[in-house]
Design an enzyme around this catalytic site. Structure first.
Site, mmCIF file in Angstrom:
data_model
loop_
_atom_site.group_PDB
_atom_site.id
_atom_site.type_symbol
_atom_site.label_atom_id
_atom_site.label_comp_id
_atom_site.label_asym_id
_atom_site.label_seq_id
_atom_site.Cartn_x
_atom_site.Cartn_y
_atom_site.Cartn_z
ATOM 1 N N TYR A 125 0.833 -1.205 0.000
ATOM 2 C CA TYR A 125 0.000 0.000 0.000
ATOM 3 C C TYR A 125 0.869 1.257 0.000
ATOM 4 C CZ TYR A 125 -3.935 -3.029 0.949
ATOM 5 O OH TYR A 125 -4.895 -3.994 0.841
ATOM 6 N N CYS B 186 10.594 0.932 14.699
ATOM 7 C CA CYS B 186 11.428 -0.169 14.199
ATOM 8 C C CYS B 186 12.019 0.072 12.807
ATOM 9 C CB CYS B 186 10.631 -1.468 14.211
ATOM 10 S SG CYS B 186 10.276 -2.009 15.892
HETATM 11 N N1 LIG Z 1 7.918 -1.973 19.264
HETATM 12 C C1 LIG Z 1 7.854 -2.955 18.393
HETATM 13 O O1 LIG Z 1 6.899 -3.099 17.651
HETATM 14 C C2 LIG Z 1 8.984 -3.954 18.295
HETATM 15 C C3 LIG Z 1 8.782 -5.152 17.591
HETATM 16 C C4 LIG Z 1 9.825 -6.068 17.521
HETATM 17 C C5 LIG Z 1 11.042 -5.774 18.120
HETATM 18 N N2 LIG Z 1 11.226 -4.603 18.769
HETATM 19 C C6 LIG Z 1 12.522 -4.361 19.416
HETATM 20 O O2 LIG Z 1 12.381 -4.653 20.803
HETATM 21 C C7 LIG Z 1 13.185 -3.756 21.576
HETATM 22 C C8 LIG Z 1 12.305 -2.997 22.554
HETATM 23 O O3 LIG Z 1 11.415 -2.202 21.811
HETATM 24 P P1 LIG Z 1 10.177 -1.461 22.507
HETATM 25 O O4 LIG Z 1 9.389 -0.841 21.431
HETATM 26 O O5 LIG Z 1 9.527 -2.399 23.459
HETATM 27 O O6 LIG Z 1 10.972 -0.334 23.332
HETATM 28 P P2 LIG Z 1 10.395 0.623 24.465
HETATM 29 O O7 LIG Z 1 11.202 1.850 24.388
HETATM 30 O O8 LIG Z 1 8.907 0.688 24.390
HETATM 31 O O9 LIG Z 1 10.759 -0.160 25.826
HETATM 32 C C9 LIG Z 1 12.063 -0.400 26.267
HETATM 33 C C10 LIG Z 1 12.031 -0.341 27.792
HETATM 34 O O10 LIG Z 1 13.297 -0.766 28.305
HETATM 35 C C11 LIG Z 1 13.537 -0.037 29.490
HETATM 36 N N3 LIG Z 1 14.948 -0.152 29.884
HETATM 37 C C12 LIG Z 1 16.034 0.434 29.333
HETATM 38 N N4 LIG Z 1 17.155 0.023 29.957
HETATM 39 C C13 LIG Z 1 16.775 -0.849 30.922
HETATM 40 C C14 LIG Z 1 17.466 -1.647 31.868
HETATM 41 N N5 LIG Z 1 18.806 -1.624 31.961
HETATM 42 N N6 LIG Z 1 16.757 -2.434 32.707
HETATM 43 C C15 LIG Z 1 15.415 -2.474 32.629
HETATM 44 N N7 LIG Z 1 14.698 -1.772 31.722
HETATM 45 C C16 LIG Z 1 15.373 -0.974 30.876
HETATM 46 C C17 LIG Z 1 13.071 1.361 29.136
HETATM 47 O O11 LIG Z 1 12.856 2.146 30.287
HETATM 48 C C18 LIG Z 1 11.799 1.065 28.351
HETATM 49 O O12 LIG Z 1 10.650 1.046 29.178
HETATM 50 C C19 LIG Z 1 13.897 -2.857 20.552
HETATM 51 O O13 LIG Z 1 15.146 -3.424 20.258
HETATM 52 C C20 LIG Z 1 12.995 -2.937 19.355
HETATM 53 O O14 LIG Z 1 13.677 -2.696 18.152
HETATM 54 C C21 LIG Z 1 10.217 -3.692 18.888
#
Ligand SMILES: NC(=O)c1ccc[n+]([C@@H]2O[C@H](COP(=O)([O-])OP(=O)(O)OC[C@H]3O[C@@H](n4cnc5c(N)ncnc54)[C@H](O)[C@@H]3O)[C@@H](O)[C@H]2O)c1
Length: 440
Positions: free
Chosen positions: A257, A266
């Site tokens: 799309y 991401c």
């Molecule tokens: N959001 C998505 O749709 C998605 C999908 C697949 C993969 N990912 C990957 O997953 C990972 C997380 O993404 P997200 O969207 O959940 O990120 P996010 O920013 O929503 O959450 C990450 C969390 O980790 C916490 N954090 C950081 N350092 C920390 C530590 N030392 N101890 C404990 N907590 C800690 C932060 O405070 C935050 O709440 C990334 O690498 C992302 O690329 C995300």
């Protein structure tokens, strides 16, 4: 099984909750005390369909807990998932500080064999770095405790995350340790009862798989966007072309799309990070530079069309913007195309009234300081006195508006349809001028 989820964001919270749903005892830890406070008081810090009820159910059942206490988190389980953020660093590479901090926190406290699983999206070689960080901490403590590190990238989509996690297309496990593989096979058993979906591979291939998937999807989007722009020049209709190619099973229907570019937490960062990795490995992915450049251009395409229609000075113009989240069914505004559209319109002096079904709080936080931007309580109110309606995110509730009422409330009947939500014939028959992305 007892499980610790480090990082309670979109991925950690959904994964932790779904693992609790099938009977595991899950402790979610985060360094963000505000997030944990919200969860501890029965709230949910993000919008994800179905998540709130599932959290409530599992908290009530005593299987899901939240903490900021790292000692407690490491002591809770011998299975520790790392699901912290990996945002882009200044040079485009993934910033690994949160992942490595989480690894060190484990190494400083673990007392028995532990399986550490990288669920965050991390560059190839990260499992080795996590392994080394833990080894350093154990050495500093003068202890020798065995452990394993595995990769288990996450493929869930925001907006459909629960469904994706509960019924995965595949579960990718990167591990070379039999005990680790057996534990992860066991953990994912309940999510693949009708057929095996576990793909076990070496760690580096698992790490690369996640980037490859996102880069491939981003490529499809940019290609379709460029094709749509070409269709406009040639007098073709991108919707007909989409149907013509999607029906080819080698191509398929998904991610074809055209629109206002990809955003979110991401695709933009993962495309950048993979380019960085490839460049440094001496095998540059030239196609991704084009994907990114095309996306940057596409995020501005609606504003270009608006300028083409009204000229460069928009100071007397009022625009309604429908849809602010980077895609429907989420409140995530990270890298949302709406941000570029609104910032650029505001720079040209426009008055903007915006609406989103769930991302209003987040939108006010990231866009609230921009001059002349206000937020409406409902979609119609956003359109009052507007010179044009600008559709940026394709929420279901925008699909079939009452065009008559819309026309009455707007100053003039004009829609910039950034998601090709409306059939040009239908909108035109309703008396609107319709500007689309590559439709005839
Ligand atoms: N959001 C998505 O749709 C998605 C999908 C697949 C993969 N990912 C990957 O997953 C990972 C997380 O993404 P997200 O969207 O959940 O990120 P996010 O920013 O929503 O959450 C990450 C969390 O980790 C916490 N954090 C950081 N350092 C920390 C530590 N030392 N101890 C404990 N907590 C800690 C932060 O405070 C935050 O709440 C990334 O690498 C992302 O690329 C995300």
């Amino acid at each position: 099984m007892k499980i610790t989820m480090i990082g309670t964001g979109y991925v950690g919270l959904v994964t932790g909750t779904c693992l609790a749903e099938v009977g595991n005892d899950v402790l979610c830890v985060d360094v963000d005390a505000r997030k944990i406070d919200v969860l501890a008081s029965g709230g949910v810090p993000i919008h994800e369909p179905g998540l709130e009820a599932m959290i409530r159910r599992n908290v009530a059942a005593g299987r899901l807990h939240f903490t900021t206490d790292i000692d407690r988190a490491v002591g809770h389980a011998t299975l520790q998932f790392i699901a912290v953020g990996t945002p882009p660093d200044d040079d485009g590479s993934a910033d690994m500080q949160y992942v490595l901090q989480a690894a060190r926190n484990i190494g400083r406290r673990m007392t028995q064999w532990t399986l550490v699983v990288d669920k965050s999206t991390v560059p190839v070689g990260t499992a080795d770095r996590v392994h080394a960080a833990i080894a350093e901490e154990l050495a500093a403590r003068g202890v020798d405790i065995p452990y394993a590190v595995a990769s288990n990238p996450e493929f869930l989509k925001e907006g459909a995350a629960i469904e994706d996690f509960m019924k995965p297309d595949r579960v990718v496990i990167g591990a070379d340790n039999e005990r680790a593989i057996a534990i992860l096979r066991n953990i994912y058993g309940p999510f693949q009862r009708n057929r095996e979906r576990l793909l076990v591979m070496d760690v580096r291939s698992a790490e690369l798989t996640k980037y490859a998937a996102n880069a491939m999807l981003a490529t499809r989007i940019s290609f379709m966007n460029e094709l749509a722009n070409l269709a406009e020049k040639l007098g073709a209709d991108i919707e007909a072309v989409r149907q013509g190619i999607g029906s080819d099973p080698r191509i398929g229907w998904h991610f074809l799309y055209p629109g206002v570019g990809y955003g979110g937490s991401c695709f933009p960062k993962d495309v950048k990070a993979l380019q960085f990795t490839a460049e440094h490995a001496g095998a540059p992915l030239k196609v991704l530079a084009a994907v990114e450049a095309a996306n940057d251009t596409q995020k501005k395409v609606l504003v270009d069309k608006i300028v083409a229609r009204f000229g460069n000075d928009l100071s007397q113009r009022r625009f309604a913007v429908w849809g602010l989240a980077f895609k429907p069914n989420t409140d995530d505004m990270r890298e949302a195309p709406s941000r570029v559209v609104i910032e650029k319109l505001a720079q040209l002096g426009a008055i903007i009234c915006a609406y989103d079904p769930v991302a209003m709080d987040e939108a006010k936080r990231v866009l609230g300081d921009i001059p002349r931007v206000t937020f409406a309580a409902n979609p119609l109110a956003a359109c009052d006195g507007a010179d044009a309606l600008v559709v940026v995110t394709e929420w279901k509730e925008f699909r079939s508006p009452d065009f008559e009422t819309l026309q009455r409330r707007m100053k003039q009947p004009l829609i910039f349809d950034g998601r090709n939500l409306y059939e040009p014939d239908v909108v035109r028959a309703a008396g609107f001028e319709h500007v689309s992305i590559g439709r005839k």
